[in-house]
Structure formats: structure tokens, C-alpha cells
Design a protein around this motif. Sequence first.
Motif: not given
Lengths: 387, 387
Positions: B76-80, B48-50, B54-58
Motif C-alpha cells: 500500500v502507499l506509505s505515510g511514513a 516495489v523493493g526500492d 524509500a518509504g513510499l510504499l509499505a
Amino acid sequence: MTQAVRHDSMRARNLEVVLGEVSRNGPLTRAALAELTGLTKSTVSKLVGDLVDAGLLAETGPARAGERGRPGVDVVLSGARIASLGLEINVDYLAVRVLDLTGAVRFAARRDRDNRGSRPKKVLAELQALAEEAITEGRRLGLDLAGAVLAVSGPVGDGVLFSAPNLGWQDVRAADLLRLPVPVELDNEANLAALGELWYGGGERDFLYVSGEVGIGAGLVVNGELFAGPRGLAGELGHVVVAPDGPACRCGGSGCLETYAGQEALLAAGRTSTVADLLAGLDRGDQVALDACAAAGRALGVALTSAVNLLDLDHIVLGGVFTPLYPWLAESVAGVLAARLGGLRAAPPVLTASRLGGDAATLGAAGRVVHRVLADPAPFLVRAQEA
Amino acid sequence: MTQAVRHDSMRARNLEVVLGEVSRNGPLTRAALAELTGLTKSTVSKLVGDLVDAGLLAETGPARAGERGRPGVDVVLSGARIASLGLEINVDYLAVRVLDLTGAVRFAARRDRDNRGSRPKKVLAELQALAEEAITEGRRLGLDLAGAVLAVSGPVGDGVLFSAPNLGWQDVRAADLLRLPVPVELDNEANLAALGELWYGGGERDFLYVSGEVGIGAGLVVNGELFAGPRGLAGELGHVVVAPDGPACRCGGSGCLETYAGQEALLAAGRTSTVADLLAGLDRGDQVALDACAAAGRALGVALTSAVNLLDLDHIVLGGVFTPLYPWLAESVAGVLAARLGGLRAAPPVLTASRLGGDAATLGAAGRVVHRVLADPAPFLVRAQEA
């Protein structure tokens, strides 16, 4: 999840991997299996030993006492233990077939009889007798019955044959009327015949198998797997519309393929009452019979054009009564396909007659059990140990 | 296989498992993820940290300094980070759409223009300009372009658009004419629109999406997956035969659905030259327009009857121009389906209009990239680390 369960599930998976490799690529040595599977040689030796003990694998070459398990010896699938039973209720006959794990036919029997308008109980009682013959013979050969599948001409879901208009049956749990030592699975004849063609027929991995009987069914195989649709009702080729204002169909519609190329329509157009008579007429060049086949072929070509456009087919196999009629159907079917698909596809689909003819459905039915054992052999090891 | 490779492939698999669980079932805590995946809490925390780095999870909730990675916080999924680009060449317009990993639309643009009889180079140059706008906007939002998919109206195989008769194009490697920072994949509009409907539309997992344009295509979704046929050419509903002696079709056949319900046939029958005019006529109750829709609907009903029989469909979604025309088509389509399928199926299939309308294809196109990242996130972690 306990350690024990994890271990069992890993072992089950490894048994499947080893058996699958031998099935696809055998004969193989233990060393070659270790290479192919990535498992250690000692794990492979243990798994192969267990599968040999269970009668699912066999060693090839001269087996000498005390030399069992020599690493250089090839192993192959064994036909010594597993029996699978394929059953079929057709409008004109009942059939049974026993395959072993290698796919070899160990017993086959067929009783010609007219099942039109028959009572399910009566037909199933006759099939029961035939199945018992097959099971007795299997036992005599030292085989263990692993499962049975029954093929019927009509749409099937959740163990129910919804309708078999050629038999006059509706909503019949046909398999439940059999009393066999294993549960009997019910499925559609065209689907099972397509699987028979896939496993024991022409070797194609993408094709539509067309089953021409009183009704016309079809089984679609894509990339080596049956596509049966979300409810298992795909492939009702007989009710593809050939001409919306055509003859009334017993489904309530009109102009369905069945009204042009189903067995009854064909025989009526050929002014005969049996397929044998129609074939005799064709053989002696009778124009009425030839015209009947050409017209049925054109209708089949139209329906198959729709099927090719929807399903992306490169190969069509004509089965059922279309197999013996193939020489008189092929030209008109292919002509329509070429004319209608020439502008849309690089080449029209290849058309062939089934190599298995009337055997396709029982081969597919029994083959389904064989493939199930190959995909999950662990339960059969347990049973061998318990026995 | 070396230990290092084994480790990387296990890590890639675990990243996929964690991202997939969050995508399907999020928001989730790290503890819940450990429970769901069977991975240890420390492994989940590292993964999860990785994925967060990487901006895939937030992480959700108020993030306070030094508290990153608190075990009770939901992820959650990240839209960033991830941008996916969907592109479409339609006969009447060009369109682009940027989605982020959560499926949110971050940019969309559409240029109305008549692409009939156009030169591919010219059209692709205009699409290139639109795509560059989208990419620039994505960059401004801090997004990384992960991939792009181009939807075209016609059969596609191996990167070639075989024919798009509405555009007058034949054998065009359309995606290769674009110069974008990522490779562009080409696919059929109806297939991509079906995926758009699956991922961002009605939530059904089994349906046929019908795309009514000058041609009529269809995309089949079975158990949440697109069925495109062995060569990707399935779903050519427009050339399903409605009446074998019907009007000549540009495919070389006759009586294909397209000759009754394609946009040109519809407009000719309605004596108008644009869909807008036809809709205006329908709105004011013009009898010619109403009759044109009813006739097209009946032909569509016949072709869909054949499709239901072959494919076992419970749900049909009408898209493309059939979406705005739905109120005037539905009754005649449904009437034919009920009359012809009543005797064969427990219930005729449910008919609905697409919820996405003209957005379906670009949503499916961009969505395909999103789903590819979700299925294999590892490469995007490497890129983030390199950046």
C-alpha cells in the motif's frame, strides 16, 4: 498479449510518429526523420516506404525509375489517396467539402435554400444528393473516402441533435438519415467551425470562436484542442444572460444574448428581413441598421465579458453572420470588453473576424477526418494492401 | 541518448506506473501488480523493493524478520516518509496543513486574524512562523518535506498574485516572501480548493467549485483535471455580469456577481458586519438576513446559468462562506437554474455544499505536492539513497 499484437501496436505507433513529424515539420528526408523520431534509419525507410505505397506520403523532386526510396529525397504528405468529407446543414444553405490529407480542398458545393421549419428527411435527402456528388468527384480524382462529419446548428450528444430551433428540429439523429459508404459523425457547427479556424484559419492556439446565426454558439480552443465540456454541450454563448429581466427567450429564460444579438433580433432591430438587406443598409449608412448593430455589439460585449472571466480568453473570433457584420459590430463589442475587463486583465482580448467565414464548419468537419487519419494511419495501410 | 539515460528514464516511468497502480487500486500483491502493469514479476519485485526502502510504499500484514519481500504480501502507499505542506492566506485567517503520501492529515493549524488592508511582509512573516511549526512537527514524525503550495484569494500567474482586493494587495510575489527548505508554489485559492474537493471531497470528476469570499472565484474540474485557462485566469465567476446596469464593481465594471453575492454585499444587505452575525440572524429567522441570502442566491443563479451554458456543468459545489450559508442560498440558486436551464438541458445541474468547507484550499495545496510525488517518484528514491 502475444508478440504479434505487440509488434503491430508498436508499428502503428511508429507509423503515427513518422506521419505526424512529416505533417508538422515536412518536407523531411528519411535521415532527418530518423533524427527527429529516434527510430533507426532502416525502420524509418520501411515505414516511409509503406506510407508512400499507401498514398499517405509522397516523395518530392523529380522521381526517376529505379530511384524510389533514395535517402536524400524529401517526403511530404500526399494528397493522392485520402478524401475526407465535411457536410453542413445551415438555416440558409447546405454545403459539402472534400479535403485531401494535405488539407487541400478538392471539391466544394453549396446549395442556398431556406431550411427553416423544414422536415429533417427532406433536408437530409437533398444533402445526400450533394454528398453523392462530392463522393463521385472524389472517386474520379482517385481518392478513397476515409470518413465524413456533419455540422449542425445546435447541441449534439451521442449522435443526437437535441434541438435546432432555427430549423425547428428536436432530437434528430441527423447523420443516421444519410446513406454514405462511411459512417457519418454528427457534431455541433460552432465546435467544428472552431476546429476549422484552428487548422485552416488564423493559426491561434487559444481562442473562442463565436458563431452568430439565428442562435449564437461558440467553440473554445485551448492549447490547440477543442474544449467541449463533459457532455459536449459547452459554448452555449447564446444563452449567457445579458440582463436577467430582458426579453423572453425561446429557451424559457429571459435576457439571453440571443434575444439581443441573434440573427432574428438583429434583423428586427434593423427593420429588415434578410442579412443582405441589413448589410445594404449598413453600407449606405442607414441609422436604424447602424443602431441595431451597435446595440447587438454591446450585448455581445457583455456576454463575452462573462465568457472571458470564466474561460480566460485572449482572442475572440467572430464568425457566422458576425463575420460580414464585423465592421459595424467590432467597435461596440471591443468598447464593452475594454471598459469591463480593463481592471481585471493586463489587456482586453483581441477581437477578429473569422478568416474562413461560412466555410469554417465544413473545413473543421472534413479536417477532423484528416486529423484522425494522421493520428492513426495504420488502418489505411491495411486497406491499401487489401485493395 | 546513451543507454544509461534510456535505462533511467524507463525505470522512472516504471516506478510511476507501479506507484500509480497501488495509489489507485491498492492494496495489491506483487503478482497482481505484474498482471496490471504488464511488467515481469522480477521487475515489479525490484521496483516495489526500492519504493518500500524509500518509504513510499509499505507492506501490510505482520512483517516478520527475514520475510521482507514475500510475494503474497499486499503493498500500500506509505505515510511514513513524504510530507507535503499546504498553506493559505485568507482574509480572515492563515492556515497550514501537512499531508502524507496517503493523503492523511498529519498536522493542521489555523490562526484567525483580520488580513484586510494588511502589509504582505507582515502577513507572510506570521505565515512563516506557522509553516515552521508545521515543518518541525513533520520532522518529529520522521517525514521529509517534498514541497509546499500557497493558496491566495486572487488571480495568479507566473508566481505573482495580481490582485487580492480583499487583502488590498496588488502584484505580490507572495510565495517568495517565505523562507522554507523547499520552493513554495503560489496558486489561486479557488483552483486549489477545487482540487481539494476532487481529491479529498465528494468524488465527482466534473464540477465547478465556487468559492464565496469577499471575492467570488471558481475552479473548474473536467474529467478529473483542473481547467485553469491558457493563463491560469479562468474561473473569475465574481465578475460574470448579472445585470449590466447594476451596482458599480471595484473591477471598473458594474453589475458583476460580486456586487450582489460577494461577502461585503451580502453582509450589507443583511445589515450585519460578520458572517457569524448573519448566520445567527438566519438561525433565528430574521427576515432581513433571509432576504439578503435569497437575493444573493438569485444573482448567483443568474451567473451560474451563464457558467453552465458556457462550460457544460452537471455539478456545482458551493464553498467558502457559501458552505455555511448553503441552507439559505440553495433554494433560490436552484430555482433560477431550473427556470433558466430547463429548456436547454436534460436536467439542471446538481447543487451541493462543499464537504470540506474552509479546509478545501489547504487540502488541494498539499494534495498537489502528493500527486506530483505519485506522478514522478524517482527523485525521492535518489534522495533516500543519498541520505
